[in-house]
Design a protein around this motif. Structure first.
Motif: not given
Length: 87
Positions: A1-11, A34-37, A39-46
């Motif tokens: 695994m290699t971390l390629t991008e990180s944007r706090p609170n986004e991606l 963010p959804e009110g108090d 956070t919705a998290v979506t995990w995708s793989m391609s």
């Protein structure tokens, strides 16, 4: 695994190189919205797959196999985040 991008609170984007049962690479993405108090998290793989890998995914129902792993991973992430917010 290699971390390629990180944007706090986004991606968070990770390249995953798989060796077994079949060699391949994919990109995994965690998107946070963010959804009110909460956070919705979506995990995708391609990724790109050759003919044999595509056939195996159809026969073995790769989407169904990954769903359990993704559900468990998201539950673990939730547990860690909620535990950290209590301290």
């Amino acid at each position: 695994m290699t971390l390629t991008e990180s944007r706090p609170n986004e991606l968070v984007k990770i390249n995953v190189d798989i060796v077994k049962p079949m060699e391949g690479s994919s990109t995994t993405e965690f998107a946070f919205k963010p959804e009110g108090d909460q956070t919705a998290v979506t995990w995708s793989m391609s990724g790109h797959h050759n003919f044999i890998a595509k056939a195996m995914c159809l026969v073995m129902n790769g989407k169904k196999m990954m769903a359990g792993i993704m559900d468990k991973g998201l539950a673990n992430m939730k547990s860690v985040v909620e535990g950290a917010s209590k301290t």
